[in-house]
Scaffold this active site. Sequence first.
Site, PDB file in Angstrom:
ATOM      1  N   HIS A 320       3.380   0.680   0.350  1.00 32.29           N
ATOM      2  CA  HIS A 320       3.052   2.112   0.274  1.00 32.29           C
ATOM      3  C   HIS A 320       4.315   2.956   0.259  1.00 32.29           C
ATOM      4  O   HIS A 320       5.433   2.483   0.590  1.00 32.29           O
ATOM      5  CB  HIS A 320       2.134   2.531   1.420  1.00 32.29           C
ATOM      6  CG  HIS A 320       2.748   2.441   2.780  1.00 32.29           C
ATOM      7  ND1 HIS A 320       3.621   3.393   3.284  1.00 32.29           N
ATOM      8  CD2 HIS A 320       2.616   1.506   3.765  1.00 32.29           C
ATOM      9  CE1 HIS A 320       3.980   3.069   4.512  1.00 32.29           C
ATOM     10  NE2 HIS A 320       3.386   1.911   4.828  1.00 32.29           N
ATOM     11  N   CYS A 338       4.458  -3.286   7.064  1.00 31.39           N
ATOM     12  CA  CYS A 338       4.209  -2.978   5.653  1.00 31.39           C
ATOM     13  C   CYS A 338       5.481  -3.139   4.826  1.00 31.39           C
ATOM     14  O   CYS A 338       6.586  -3.291   5.356  1.00 31.39           O
ATOM     15  CB  CYS A 338       3.686  -1.550   5.506  1.00 31.39           C
ATOM     16  SG  CYS A 338       2.045  -1.303   6.216  1.00 31.39           S
TER      17      CYS A 338
END
Length: 390
Positions: A320, A338
């Site tokens: 992201h 992430c």
Amino acid sequence: MRRTAALVTAGVLALLSGCTGGEGAAPDAAPTTEPAAPAQVALLPADGAADVAPAGPVEISVTDGELTEVSVTDAGGAPVPGRVTDGRAEGTEVWTPDGQLEWGTTYTLTATAANADDEPAEATSTFTTVTPESVSTPSIGPLDGQTVGVGMPIRVYFDEPVTDRAAVESHLVVTSSTPTDGAWNWMSDTEVHFRPSQYWPAQTDVTLDADLYGVPFGDGMWGEKDRTVSFRIGEKHVSIADAATHRLLVYDGDRLVQDYPMSAGSPDNPSYNGPHVVTELNADRVMDSSTYGVPVDSPDGYRTPVRWAVRLSDSGEFVHGAPWSVAQQGNSNVSHGCINLSTENARWFYEFSQPGDVVEIRNSDAGTLTSDIADWTIPWDEWQAGSALK
């Protein structure tokens, strides 16, 4: 006079002797043949059988003859349309209904065979199908008509534990336009996955025929209906996220199309190693630590809105946009697990991605991925051992 009579008598005797073929030969004997063995017919289900699976085989075995006629009627005597095909065992035929046998219904199977002398033999079996305690229809992914990446396994989810795994698995048939060596693996009592030994070939059409109507799941539960799901394997997208070099290498087929600086999970929150399968894409998403057990108001908690989120696992891992870590992208790992990219790079990756794409995370300090789709972390021989059909 006596001499003349003797000559006449001798002539008559000679004539009689000539009529018998001469030299004392006997008349030709009529040929003798043994009668052919009578044909024998055996039926399955046996006569009087109860609780028969509607999807179970209706078999006719013939010895010393050939099958000439098969009929099946319901309790009212109405014929049930069907067809006869060769069975697996020699001398065995299988009758298959054109539709489906009903639950809790009595049927009569009659089969006739003839031996080498064309003498008929007949057998009859009257049986009753089961009345189920419960029926179930599993969920299936991918969805019918969907296009997915090369890493997406076929997943079948059941409402209740399946104890007769072999019966269920034998009725899950996968076909593909590009042949594969795929196999099923039972991830749990309620979930079974199918994948090839390597990623799916790109641009392949795949169909799952889940012919589960009338199939015993075990413990009184039966398959409620048949389902067919067809989907397509799209372009091959396999990216490499290297936590040691801090680079995300993006491949379109075998061609490297992007080499992005990234930041993976920090030493306190390392990313999991192994092939991750993309399952979800969100242009806007709120990252919430409570979704994996860390309260938002705790020291390690967070609730952060992000852009261009591509989910990699059910343990909170995404690729992201993270504008707050651009300075660390390419040189250090600072995320909560992430893969952080700049907003611009994340948007490109989001628009490039599709469910079923693969992101292989390497050289992280964490262990191997554990997720709802961790299929590609399992070695092929172990994967095959997870099948109920040996």
